[in-house]
Motif scaffolding. Structure first.
Motif, PDB file in Angstrom:
ATOM      1  N   SER B 483       0.829  -1.201   0.000  1.00  0.00           N
ATOM      2  CA  SER B 483       0.000   0.000   0.000  1.00  0.00           C
ATOM      3  C   SER B 483       0.861   1.248   0.000  1.00  0.00           C
ATOM      4  O   SER B 483       0.603   2.206  -0.744  1.00  0.00           O
ATOM      5  CB  SER B 483      -0.869   0.019   1.260  1.00  0.00           C
ATOM      6  OG  SER B 483      -2.202  -0.185   0.932  1.00  0.00           O
ATOM      7  N   ALA B 484       1.886   1.230   0.842  1.00  0.00           N
ATOM      8  CA  ALA B 484       2.766   2.389   0.951  1.00  0.00           C
ATOM      9  C   ALA B 484       3.415   2.690  -0.398  1.00  0.00           C
ATOM     10  O   ALA B 484       3.493   3.848  -0.826  1.00  0.00           O
ATOM     11  CB  ALA B 484       3.833   2.129   1.999  1.00  0.00           C
ATOM     12  N   LEU B 485       3.827   1.635  -1.085  1.00  0.00           N
ATOM     13  CA  LEU B 485       4.465   1.828  -2.389  1.00  0.00           C
ATOM     14  C   LEU B 485       3.456   2.389  -3.394  1.00  0.00           C
ATOM     15  O   LEU B 485       3.755   3.326  -4.144  1.00  0.00           O
ATOM     16  CB  LEU B 485       5.050   0.500  -2.884  1.00  0.00           C
ATOM     17  CG  LEU B 485       5.860   0.575  -4.163  1.00  0.00           C
ATOM     18  CD1 LEU B 485       6.995   1.567  -4.031  1.00  0.00           C
ATOM     19  CD2 LEU B 485       6.411  -0.792  -4.542  1.00  0.00           C
ATOM     20  N   SER B 486       2.235   1.847  -3.379  1.00  0.00           N
ATOM     21  CA  SER B 486       1.196   2.347  -4.289  1.00  0.00           C
ATOM     22  C   SER B 486       0.966   3.833  -4.081  1.00  0.00           C
ATOM     23  O   SER B 486       0.848   4.597  -5.036  1.00  0.00           O
ATOM     24  CB  SER B 486      -0.129   1.629  -4.042  1.00  0.00           C
ATOM     25  OG  SER B 486      -0.037   0.293  -4.395  1.00  0.00           O
ATOM     26  N   TRP B 487       0.904   4.242  -2.817  1.00  0.00           N
ATOM     27  CA  TRP B 487       0.652   5.658  -2.537  1.00  0.00           C
ATOM     28  C   TRP B 487       1.816   6.524  -2.970  1.00  0.00           C
ATOM     29  O   TRP B 487       1.634   7.609  -3.505  1.00  0.00           O
ATOM     30  CB  TRP B 487       0.373   5.872  -1.047  1.00  0.00           C
ATOM     31  CG  TRP B 487      -1.028   5.519  -0.662  1.00  0.00           C
ATOM     32  CD1 TRP B 487      -1.422   4.480   0.111  1.00  0.00           C
ATOM     33  CD2 TRP B 487      -2.230   6.204  -1.046  1.00  0.00           C
ATOM     34  NE1 TRP B 487      -2.785   4.455   0.230  1.00  0.00           N
ATOM     35  CE2 TRP B 487      -3.307   5.512  -0.458  1.00  0.00           C
ATOM     36  CE3 TRP B 487      -2.499   7.334  -1.834  1.00  0.00           C
ATOM     37  CZ2 TRP B 487      -4.633   5.906  -0.627  1.00  0.00           C
ATOM     38  CZ3 TRP B 487      -3.821   7.730  -1.997  1.00  0.00           C
ATOM     39  CH2 TRP B 487      -4.868   7.020  -1.400  1.00  0.00           C
ATOM     40  N   SER B 488       3.050   6.035  -2.761  1.00  0.00           N
ATOM     41  CA  SER B 488       4.168   6.899  -3.150  1.00  0.00           C
ATOM     42  C   SER B 488       4.307   6.950  -4.663  1.00  0.00           C
ATOM     43  O   SER B 488       4.768   7.952  -5.212  1.00  0.00           O
ATOM     44  CB  SER B 488       5.464   6.480  -2.474  1.00  0.00           C
ATOM     45  OG  SER B 488       5.621   5.108  -2.521  1.00  0.00           O
ATOM     46  N   ILE B 489       3.876   5.877  -5.345  1.00  0.00           N
ATOM     47  CA  ILE B 489       3.879   5.939  -6.813  1.00  0.00           C
ATOM     48  C   ILE B 489       2.864   6.992  -7.257  1.00  0.00           C
ATOM     49  O   ILE B 489       3.118   7.799  -8.139  1.00  0.00           O
ATOM     50  CB  ILE B 489       3.542   4.558  -7.415  1.00  0.00           C
ATOM     51  CG1 ILE B 489       4.714   3.601  -7.205  1.00  0.00           C
ATOM     52  CG2 ILE B 489       3.222   4.692  -8.894  1.00  0.00           C
ATOM     53  CD1 ILE B 489       4.425   2.174  -7.598  1.00  0.00           C
ATOM     54  N   ARG B 490       1.697   6.980  -6.593  1.00  0.00           N
ATOM     55  CA  ARG B 490       0.673   7.958  -6.959  1.00  0.00           C
ATOM     56  C   ARG B 490       1.169   9.381  -6.689  1.00  0.00           C
ATOM     57  O   ARG B 490       0.905  10.298  -7.447  1.00  0.00           O
ATOM     58  CB  ARG B 490      -0.602   7.679  -6.154  1.00  0.00           C
ATOM     59  CG  ARG B 490      -1.657   8.701  -6.379  1.00  0.00           C
ATOM     60  CD  ARG B 490      -3.024   8.114  -6.602  1.00  0.00           C
ATOM     61  NE  ARG B 490      -3.857   9.138  -7.210  1.00  0.00           N
ATOM     62  CZ  ARG B 490      -5.151   9.223  -7.054  1.00  0.00           C
ATOM     63  NH1 ARG B 490      -5.787   8.314  -6.367  1.00  0.00           N
ATOM     64  NH2 ARG B 490      -5.827  10.186  -7.623  1.00  0.00           N
ATOM     65  N   ALA B 491       1.941   9.532  -5.609  1.00  0.00           N
ATOM     66  CA  ALA B 491       2.456  10.864  -5.269  1.00  0.00           C
ATOM     67  C   ALA B 491       3.650  11.234  -6.139  1.00  0.00           C
ATOM     68  O   ALA B 491       4.123  12.355  -6.073  1.00  0.00           O
ATOM     69  CB  ALA B 491       2.863  10.893  -3.803  1.00  0.00           C
ATOM     70  N   LYS B 492       4.124  10.291  -6.932  1.00  0.00           N
ATOM     71  CA  LYS B 492       5.356  10.459  -7.722  1.00  0.00           C
ATOM     72  C   LYS B 492       6.501  10.891  -6.791  1.00  0.00           C
ATOM     73  O   LYS B 492       7.318  11.744  -7.126  1.00  0.00           O
ATOM     74  CB  LYS B 492       5.155  11.475  -8.844  1.00  0.00           C
ATOM     75  CG  LYS B 492       4.051  11.078  -9.793  1.00  0.00           C
ATOM     76  CD  LYS B 492       4.271  11.638 -11.179  1.00  0.00           C
ATOM     77  CE  LYS B 492       3.363  11.017 -12.218  1.00  0.00           C
ATOM     78  NZ  LYS B 492       1.966  10.810 -11.780  1.00  0.00           N
ATOM     79  N   ASP B 493       6.508  10.291  -5.622  1.00  0.00           N
ATOM     80  CA  ASP B 493       7.479  10.653  -4.601  1.00  0.00           C
ATOM     81  C   ASP B 493       8.650   9.673  -4.692  1.00  0.00           C
ATOM     82  O   ASP B 493       8.632   8.597  -4.103  1.00  0.00           O
ATOM     83  CB  ASP B 493       6.786  10.564  -3.227  1.00  0.00           C
ATOM     84  CG  ASP B 493       7.672  11.041  -2.100  1.00  0.00           C
ATOM     85  OD1 ASP B 493       8.898  11.102  -2.296  1.00  0.00           O
ATOM     86  OD2 ASP B 493       7.129  11.341  -1.026  1.00  0.00           O
ATOM     87  N   ALA B 494       9.670  10.058  -5.450  1.00  0.00           N
ATOM     88  CA  ALA B 494      10.773   9.143  -5.739  1.00  0.00           C
ATOM     89  C   ALA B 494      11.526   8.766  -4.466  1.00  0.00           C
ATOM     90  O   ALA B 494      11.868   7.609  -4.259  1.00  0.00           O
ATOM     91  CB  ALA B 494      11.715   9.783  -6.742  1.00  0.00           C
ATOM     92  N   ALA B 495      11.741   9.745  -3.590  1.00  0.00           N
ATOM     93  CA  ALA B 495      12.524   9.478  -2.383  1.00  0.00           C
ATOM     94  C   ALA B 495      11.847   8.418  -1.522  1.00  0.00           C
ATOM     95  O   ALA B 495      12.487   7.482  -1.043  1.00  0.00           O
ATOM     96  CB  ALA B 495      12.703  10.768  -1.591  1.00  0.00           C
TER      97      ALA B 495
END
Lengths: 372, 688
Positions: B483-495
């Motif tokens: 889930s965390a990865l899905s959300w950061s992909i959605r945020a385009k948050d590379a870090a």
């Protein structure tokens, strides 16, 4: 858009469901339940449209639902289903699954069964996002990626599929008595067979590379291999789960999240969808067969409701209209069913000629003359 | 410092003694937080009160019935904003009037519901609360209606009085109730309220109804028949201006003067002297102010008196003359000593066409911004508010809408409505929304998605990113890596994606298996978000290929992970170890070239590590050395096998003389074999 009236209820409505009617009586439904969300005190409510004995033609009562009874609900109501005529199952944002009993004599509600923290994280609540019933079995899914199987008459948990999904599961539906279908937040459909041990799905379908979250799923009432899904981009997908990994057709529907999609339970050439963009669509596909669709199956069920399973007696050889349907050739017609409004339509339910939907604008709309 | 408009009200804080303690406070958008403080400059912590009190200005948004008002008016508001700017103003006016009426009908519906519950409730305190809300709404609707007549509809002379009559009739509807009661009684003409009803009808200009009631009395007094007939005739003949007809105002005025002279004559003839009631009515018809004031009870308000006075004395009054009659009516009607109520001064300001005063007084008198916000917005659309500069914020309309919307945003559920109001505040709306939307509490993903949708529709990428990050962190805290990865992909948050990918790789190193395969196997183009994520996806792909026994593809991928610098250096050892089983296969999988590259990688890694790390225990060091030795051995053996195999295949292909040439141009004894990388691009023509 005629015959549709707004009733403001001072609560954002997350779910609306008709109480099932017995198919033998040819009655139109007159009772529905709603659940609220995002309020300090959420509740489930039972509403009635028109009293018994009042003729349907009486316009005085047309579409103005009257509150029958109400009961406090812990957390947002994220899903709500009728188990049978007087029991309602809800999914809560606290992770609880509750069965409410509606007492017809006293017109009150009470809690008859509660599974607290059915969905949970080690030290936090995990919202339960979906519930589906095939009395007495109840299947729930949650943001914790678990699938739980309960029986209405047993306190314990019948089966838990841990780590069924790495992301949140958004909705669930029965395909057959032992098979369910879930949709998740990375655009996958997963088939699960309860006869199989282990925590692996029997099949995964997805739109390759798209990863668009799916929010709702509904199965064709007569032909169990056909399912409709809707997701974040507002697209309507029709899938044939027997064939391949790709959806059979993709149709542009809404401009934002599609929250619910439903085949009409007795006339599946009609389909309804609602969305965050504030629209409610009626889809109609003209089937080419001469056989009226009500002969295709479903005669033997005593309760018409989407949570019930139709017998597999449908004429499978007929090519389903949804799978031949080609929007470019004009087989498919869509109509907007609500006057323009801005806030999300979170839920809809259709049974017989009656449709009910609820919005974030704190309004319930009832249409008793859906052209089916 | 500016002087205050009104004395502020005092809100007592329960359990707090202001003589001994002091209060600190913090402003919120719709409320303030109040807490006890210790005032003394030094010493003595006297054990402060542990409570923080929340003081709200506006209780109304917590009323379930008034919520309907907010929801329904939101709909009307958005509809109003969609009226096109470029439409000719002539066509706009009817639209604005109808929107104004819609607002008022929503107020009325709300009022009726409140009235019903006020009657049905058992709780006396609640009933009073509902009652006071009803009276506020009543006043609000009264003011709105007057503003509609005067400002929005802007009725010209002639129609003006008609509109004002409608306004008075609507808000003084108890006449009809009384009339029904009188007419339903056994002998209406002898009912004690009979004459009140007749006169009330006349005061409101409802001549037909007055005549109908009068007939009852006439039937009882056959002797006075002629007199009744005369009055009936006067009432019937009273000219009423009809704006729809071709009649001009002057024509109407002439007609009206004739009629009035006729009534005057009757008075002078003493035609009604024998019946004081009829005489009073006749005097009202000529606008006799003394007689009107004798019926204060029936008029009940000074503005009713004003409108009646205008009807019978100045039916063609111009909007600009209104203020004069309004002021005098108020002074004549109200006791000179009493101070006018806020409502009176608001209405008077409206009659004086002082829109800003109306808005200001309403803002002071009412405890929430719903009314002033919506009314000001509508008046602004009608272009009635000249740029009245505030010395703060932008213009008046935007200021009030922002206040209203901020109040809504503090509500746990109504915040969604506020978004559209912010949208229509061009100057500061977006900033307000940006600040507020990030602070919406997110309990479920569904709510998060709704908030994100609001942000995405407005290109608020920063807020989308921040909300996704909140969700990703929450998922990570609950150990939901997928889930965390899905959300950061959605945020385009590379870090953050890198961070989570690391966690996945650590888990793999610890357990030897991957979790959340359904996600990692389906990353698609999202994989490119961060290098580490790309590596994670590709590394998992290697495992899949290996599992499917596609060794050649697997080997190629593994090598490219290192040579293309996708894999972090820290992970090379693991990758080389993963290559071991491939090197040990009976078939040759890595070609000679590929083996050379593997060797190069290994040497690069070991040369870096030549400096011994004092922190590492000797045991680890030993294992590492053994591993490297094993690898070197396997690589060397594979190289040998690969060379043999490749030579065989080339011999088989083009014959022995080529093979001889290859040997000649190939490796020299003693040369480190990885250096051959530089001259690997040899081609057959070299031999020629």
């Amino acid at each position: 858009m005629e015959g549709i009236n707004a009733k403001y209820v001072s609560k954002k409505i997350s779910k609306t469901r008709w109480r099932p009617v017995s198919s033998s009586s040819l009655q139109q439904p007159d009772i529905f339940a709603t659940g609220s969300w995002d309020n300090e005190d959420n509740s489930i409510s039972i509403w009635s449209i028109g009293e018994n004995g009042v003729s349907i033609m009486d316009d005085e009562f047309e579409g103005d639902p009257q509150l029958v009874c109400e009961y406090k609900h812990n957390g947002d109501v994220l899903d709500l289903q009728f188990l049978d005529q007087d029991r309602i199952v809800t999914a809560s944002s606290t992770g609880a699954v509750t069965i409410f009993q509606h007492h017809h004599n006293s017109q009150t509600l009470s809690v008859s069964q509660l599974w607290d923290r059915a969905h949970h994280y080690p030290c936090d609540n995990a919202p339960c996002t979906g519930v589906v019933c095939n009395s007495p079995e109840i299947v729930t899914v949650g943001e914790d990626g678990r699938i739980m199987l309960f029986r209405a008459d047993q306190e314990g948990v019948l089966r838990t599929i841990e780590k069924a999904d790495s992301s949140a599961i958004h909705a669930v539906t029965f395909l057959r008595t032992t098979e369910i279908l879930t949709v998740n937040s990375i655009g996958q459909l997963k088939l699960w067979d309860f006869r199989q041990p282990g925590n692996e799905p029997s099949q995964i379908l997805s739109l390759t590379g798209d990863r668009v979250p799916l929010h709702c799923v509904d199965r064709h009432p007569n032909q169990q291999h056909i399912v409709a899904t809707g997701g974040q981009d507002g697209m309507l997908c029709i899938w044939d789960v027997r064939q391949g990994n790709m959806p059979f057709s993709l149709m542009e529907a809404h401009s934002a999240e599609m929250w619910e999609v439903h085949f009409h339970p007795s006339n599946p050439d009609h389909l309804f969808s609602c969305s965050e963009d504030g629209s409610l669509l009626h889809w109609e596909t003209s089937s080419n067969s001469d056989t009226p669709s009500f002969l295709k199956g479903g005669r033997n069920t005593s309760i018409i409701s989407r949570s019930a399973i139709a017998p597999a007696g449908g004429n499978q050889s007929l090519i389903n209209a949804w799978l031949t349907g080609d929007s470019s050739k004009g087989h498919l017609e869509t109509t907007h069913m609500l006057p323009s409004q801005m806030l999300s339509v979170n839920s809809l339910d259709v049974l017989g000629q009656c449709l009910v939907c609820g919005t974030d604008g704190e309004a319930i709309y009832v249409n008793r003359h859906v052209p089916i | 410092m500016e002087e205050v408009d009104v004395e502020p009200t005092t809100t007592p804080i329960p359990g707090f003694d202001s003589n001994q303690k002091h209060l600190g406070f913090v402003w919120g958008p719709g409320d303030i937080l109040v807490y006890e403080t210790i005032y003394k400059a030094s010493g003595g912590s006297a054990g402060g009160c542990p409570f923080v009190h929340e003081v709200r200005k506006d209780e109304d948004i917590y009323s379930p019935i008034l919520r309907k008002l907010f929801n329904e008016s939101h709909h009307i508001f958005v509809g109003l904003q969609r009226i096109r700017e470029d439409m000719p103003s002539k066509n706009k006016k009817p639209q604005f009037v109808s929107i104004s009426k819609n607002y008022r009908s929503v107020i009325r519906a709300c009022m009726e519901e409140l009235q019903q519950v006020a009657v049905s409730t058992q709780d006396a305190a609640l009933a009073t609360q509902y009652g006071s809300q009803v009276s506020i709404l009543l006043a609000v609707e009264l003011i709105w209606n007057l503003c509609e007549v005067l400002f929005i509809d802007a009725a010209p002379a002639g129609s003006l009085v008609l509109h004002l009559l409608d306004w008075v009739r609507l808000h003084k509807a108890d006449v009809d109730e009384k009339a029904r009661e009188v007419l339903a009684s056994e002998s209406p003409a002898e009912h004690q309220a009979y004459w009140d009803v007749v006169i009330s009808y006349v005061l409101q200009g409802r001549m037909d109804e007055a005549r109908q009631v009068l007939v009852k009395q006439a039937a009882l007094q056959p002797a006075a028949r002629a007199m009744f007939k005369l009055l009936d005739n006067l009432l019937m003949k009273m000219p009423i201006f009809n704006p729809g007809e071709t009649q001009t105002l002057t024509e109407f005025d002439v007609k009206w003067r004739h009629w009035r002279e006729e009534v005057d004559r009757c008075l002078q003839d003493q035609s009604f002297a024998s019946n004081p009631h009829l005489e009073d009515i006749c005097k009202i018809l000529v606008g006799d102010e003394d007689v009107l004031l004798e019926h204060k009870e029936l008029l009940s308000t000074w503005y009713h008196f004003l409108v009646t006075r205008l009807l019978f004395s100045h039916p063609t009054v111009k909007p600009t003359e209104l203020h004069y009659y309004a002021q005098s009516s108020m002074h004549m009607f109200l006791d000179t000593r009493s101070v006018p109520e806020p409502l009176d001064s608001i209405l008077l300001a409206a009659f004086e066409f002082d829109i800003h005063q109306v808005i200001k007084d309403c803002s002071i008198a009412l405890n929430n911004w719903w009314f002033v916000g919506h009314l000001t917005d509508l008046l602004d659309h009608c272009k009635l508010l000249q740029s009245h500069n505030l010395h703060f914020g932008s213009n008046l309309r935007e200021f009030l809408l922002l206040e209203y919307a901020s109040g809504l945003f503090t509500h746990h559920s109504l915040w969604q409505l506020a978004v559209d109001y912010f949208d229509h505040c061009p100057e500061f709306g977006r900033v307000y929304l940006e600040l507020q939307i990030e602070r919406v509490p997110l309990d479920t993903e569904r709510k998060a998605l709704k908030v994100i949708r609001i942000c995405e529709q407005r290109q608020m990428t920063e807020q989308v990113r921040s909300i996704c990050k909140i969700m990703a962190k929450k998922a990570l805290r609950n150990n939901r890596l997928g889930s965390a990865l899905s959300w950061s992909i959605r945020a385009k948050d590379a870090a953050f994606a890198t961070l989570i990918s690391e966690r996945f790789l650590q888990d793999y190193c610890a357990n030897g298996t991957f979790s959340d395969l359904d996600l990692i196997d389906n990353l698609g183009p999202a994989m490119l978000l961060s290098d580490r994520l790309t590596f994670l996806g590709k590394y998992r792909e290697f495992h899949r290929l290996y599992g499917e026994k596609r060794f050649l593809d697997a080997a190629k991928l593994l090598l490219s992970l290192m040579t293309a610098k996708i894999a972090p250096r820290s992970f090379w050892m693991t990758l080389l170890t993963d290559a071991l089983p491939l090197l040990e296969q009976i078939e040759v999988i890595f070609s000679a070239d590929q083996t050379h590259e593997l060797m190069f990688c290994l040497e690069e890694l070991t040369s870096e590590k030549s400096v011994p790390n004092p922190d590492r225990p000797m045991q680890d060091e030993d294992i590492e050395t053994t591993k490297i030795e094993l690898l070197r051995l396997a690589l060397a053996r594979n190289l040998a096998m690969a060379i043999v195999k490749e030579r065989e295949s080339i011999e088989g292909l083009v014959g022995g003389w080529v093979a001889g040439a290859v040997v000649l141009t190939g490796m020299q004894p003693g040369q480190p074999f990885w250096r051959r990388r530089q001259d690997r691009d040899w081609e057959p023509q070299v031999i020629g």
